[in-house]
Design a protein around this motif. Sequence first.
Motif, mmCIF file in Angstrom:
data_model
loop_
_atom_site.group_PDB
_atom_site.id
_atom_site.type_symbol
_atom_site.label_atom_id
_atom_site.label_comp_id
_atom_site.label_asym_id
_atom_site.label_seq_id
_atom_site.Cartn_x
_atom_site.Cartn_y
_atom_site.Cartn_z
ATOM 1 N N VAL A 1 0.842 -1.210 0.000
ATOM 2 C CA VAL A 1 0.000 0.000 0.000
ATOM 3 C C VAL A 1 0.878 1.261 0.000
ATOM 4 N N TYR A 2 0.737 2.050 -1.043
ATOM 5 C CA TYR A 2 1.424 3.345 -1.152
ATOM 6 C C TYR A 2 0.984 4.228 0.017
ATOM 7 N N THR A 3 1.952 4.834 0.721
ATOM 8 C CA THR A 3 1.618 5.550 1.950
ATOM 9 C C THR A 3 2.262 6.940 1.981
ATOM 10 N N VAL A 4 1.420 7.947 2.187
ATOM 11 C CA VAL A 4 1.896 9.333 2.188
ATOM 12 C C VAL A 4 1.983 9.843 3.629
ATOM 13 N N LEU A 5 3.166 10.292 4.009
ATOM 14 C CA LEU A 5 3.372 10.818 5.360
ATOM 15 C C LEU A 5 3.346 12.345 5.336
ATOM 16 N N GLY A 6 2.756 12.924 6.380
ATOM 17 C CA GLY A 6 2.701 14.384 6.452
ATOM 18 C C GLY A 6 3.799 14.973 7.326
ATOM 19 N N LEU B 1 20.683 7.347 0.419
ATOM 20 C CA LEU B 1 20.351 5.965 0.044
ATOM 21 C C LEU B 1 19.044 5.518 0.710
ATOM 22 N N VAL B 2 18.950 5.733 2.028
ATOM 23 C CA VAL B 2 17.742 5.304 2.750
ATOM 24 C C VAL B 2 16.530 6.108 2.287
ATOM 25 N N THR B 3 16.723 7.410 2.089
ATOM 26 C CA THR B 3 15.599 8.250 1.658
ATOM 27 C C THR B 3 15.127 7.825 0.268
ATOM 28 N N ASP B 4 16.060 7.602 -0.646
ATOM 29 C CA ASP B 4 15.672 7.174 -2.003
ATOM 30 C C ASP B 4 14.942 5.836 -1.977
ATOM 31 N N LEU B 5 15.420 4.959 -1.121
ATOM 32 C CA LEU B 5 14.781 3.646 -1.018
ATOM 33 C C LEU B 5 13.341 3.820 -0.515
ATOM 34 N N ALA B 6 13.174 4.624 0.527
ATOM 35 C CA ALA B 6 11.837 4.815 1.105
ATOM 36 C C ALA B 6 10.888 5.476 0.104
ATOM 37 N N LEU B 7 11.404 6.459 -0.634
ATOM 38 C CA LEU B 7 10.521 7.255 -1.495
ATOM 39 C C LEU B 7 10.385 6.693 -2.910
ATOM 40 N N ASN B 8 11.264 5.776 -3.284
ATOM 41 C CA ASN B 8 11.222 5.227 -4.647
ATOM 42 C C ASN B 8 11.540 3.750 -4.703
ATOM 43 N N GLY B 9 12.769 3.445 -4.255
ATOM 44 C CA GLY B 9 13.326 2.113 -4.460
ATOM 45 C C GLY B 9 12.442 0.975 -3.968
ATOM 46 N N LEU B 10 11.713 1.230 -2.887
ATOM 47 C CA LEU B 10 10.893 0.150 -2.327
ATOM 48 C C LEU B 10 9.846 -0.348 -3.323
ATOM 49 N N THR B 11 9.454 0.507 -4.261
ATOM 50 C CA THR B 11 8.441 0.097 -5.250
ATOM 51 C C THR B 11 8.923 -1.123 -6.026
ATOM 52 N N ASN B 12 10.213 -1.129 -6.359
ATOM 53 C CA ASN B 12 10.735 -2.286 -7.102
ATOM 54 C C ASN B 12 10.901 -3.517 -6.222
ATOM 55 N N VAL B 13 10.857 -3.298 -4.923
ATOM 56 C CA VAL B 13 11.067 -4.419 -4.001
ATOM 57 C C VAL B 13 9.718 -4.984 -3.524
ATOM 58 N N VAL B 14 8.867 -4.111 -2.984
ATOM 59 C CA VAL B 14 7.597 -4.597 -2.406
ATOM 60 C C VAL B 14 6.363 -4.041 -3.138
ATOM 61 N N GLY B 15 6.586 -3.320 -4.240
ATOM 62 C CA GLY B 15 5.442 -2.839 -5.033
ATOM 63 C C GLY B 15 4.772 -1.606 -4.472
ATOM 64 N N ALA B 16 5.384 -0.961 -3.490
ATOM 65 C CA ALA B 16 4.824 0.286 -2.935
ATOM 66 C C ALA B 16 5.940 1.035 -2.237
ATOM 67 N N CYS B 17 5.719 2.329 -2.029
ATOM 68 C CA CYS B 17 6.741 3.119 -1.335
ATOM 69 C C CYS B 17 6.058 4.215 -0.521
ATOM 70 N N PHE B 18 6.872 4.996 0.154
ATOM 71 C CA PHE B 18 6.368 6.155 0.898
ATOM 72 C C PHE B 18 6.426 7.397 0.009
#
Length: 627
Positions: free
Chosen positions: A567-572, A582-599
């Motif tokens: 589930v794509y999740t938007v934080l305020g 690296l961690v920020t890119d993974l959270a905001l983009n990279g995770l989509t290729n891993v688990v199909g959703a990101c922050f």
Amino acid sequence: MARSQEEIEELSICKDAQIMIEKAEKDGVVTVWDRFKAQQPQCTFCKQGLSCRNCSMGPCRIVPGKARSLGVCGANADTIVARNFGRGVAAGAAAHSDHGRDLLETLDAVANSETQSYEIRDVDKLLRIAKELGINTEGKETLQVAKDLSSTLFDEFGIKKGNIGFTMRVPEVRRKLWESLTISPRGVDREVVEMMHRTHMGVDQDPVSLLLHAARVSLSDGWGGSMVATELSDILFGTPKPVESKVNLGVLKEDEINILVHGHSPIVSEAVLTAVRDKNNIERARAAGAKGINLAGLCCTGNELLMRQGIPMAGNHLMTELAIATGVVELVIVDYQCIMPGLIPAMNCYHTKMVTTSPKAKFPGAEHVEFSVKNARTQAQKLVEMAIELYKKRDKNRVLIPVEPVSMMSGFSNEAILEALGGSLAPLLDAIKSGKIRGVAGLVGCNNPRRKHDYCHVTLTKELIKNDILVLGTGCSAVAMGKAGLYMPEAASLAGTGLSSVCKALNIPPALHVGSCVDNSRILHLCGLVAKELGVDISDLPVAGSAPEWYSEKALSIGLYFVASGVYTVLGVTPNITGSKLVTDLALNGLTNVVGACFAVDTDPHKMAELMINHINKKRKKLNLPV
Ligand code: XCC
């Protein structure tokens, strides 16, 4: 110096909060906003996740690219940020899941006839859940089934082998994905311990590996500890059904004894409710000059009582000190989580007493009346008598109940949603397929003094329902929506024509209160049911999540288990990870290729809505549904 009216209006959109901030100032109550101001400027290292105090060679503060780019042990910014994030997720998962374990111990005590304070109120659900977890219920007494269920779930907390049972609620394709990533959740105890181990100096230094384990920890919360808390609360206290109640500080009553329950577990608050409804206690209250005893909730234990019993809700996280400042609260009974220690000096300004009840959460300055599964009834009686005595000390000249309460509907468990739909998901799926409902959004989480109180929750919800997106709310977000009138069927007039027509046909609001924070597991379960029905993965669904004003480590775990479930999740509020690209890119983009959703992160609720709507449209297109 006292705040001007404009300054106060910048702090909260709620009339009750605005009036009470002014009164609190006059009465000398220091609030969360005062302390937040006193803390400025806050540490920029910590804000970016770049400080480490995991060992005593430190503490270290990292300045990437400079001489101080490594900690004493040699850990770089990526490792430190990922470790800090992982520990936050572990703390959040531990909090939810330890709460779940308390419910389990209560069920076990009921099953073994060790308590008179609790009972099994939903036997059908007990049987259903037991069968779902592979327990043979044929010809067994209810209490035997309860024993078997509690023994199965106890095992799952620290699991001997394999994965936790509720992961069977996830579509197979996602379970396989988790397996391939080695993030299938085992018991939460094991995952949390492993995270503490990995983040010890000299263990896991790989930020990707740490983040994947953080995902595993969060999944053991969402599909484990939190789900156990929800399901067992339903079994013990009843599965919620639609119920109407009231919300905001107007639920407090000048002519009655007011008791507030605050925290998370229903174990204490349900026992208090039984004592509050006792005829003899009502007589005692009358003898003391009050018209009755008024019980109201704060935060998630309030949500638990509201969902199942229709008990009114006084407010969410940032309203807790302001509730005391009304001067009409005799007793605040707390269990654990989200209880600000700042409540103690606040209550000292009035006749109010705060009582702690859990051996896990003691507050210097509060009275401690310890609850156990066995003594809950007698302890609750003691507390009600304490409240009656305190009422006699109330200073009537310092009382201010700032507003009239607002009506709200609550009680939308998945069982209740299915019932409203006539027993099957088909009408919901048809509405989604036709585009009458374009998608579903989960709005969850806290308040945070970094954001104007309730503004993001309410603005985002309004935007989403206007665009035909059904909103499911939990936690303090739900309280914000309730106060804004969005939890009444009449709010359908604010929804788009499609969603509004569905709401009118079913006589439901366009935003549904589905519970407390552990009840985000209801949203996960619903996602699993819908995905299975459609034969797709959760990440294919036109759904999105948001925690617009989150503050707690529990919210980190919630956000991550939503993302790891697809589930794509938007934080305020930006998490403390920006010190690592690296961690920020993974959270905001990279995770989509891993688990199909990101922050995603945005502070403007209009932009947050846009992100969520675009995501939902993208998913609709992929499913060949009209956009
Ligand atoms: Fe706490 Fe659950 Fe956050 Fe509210 S939403 S401030 S965690 S009470 Ni749970």
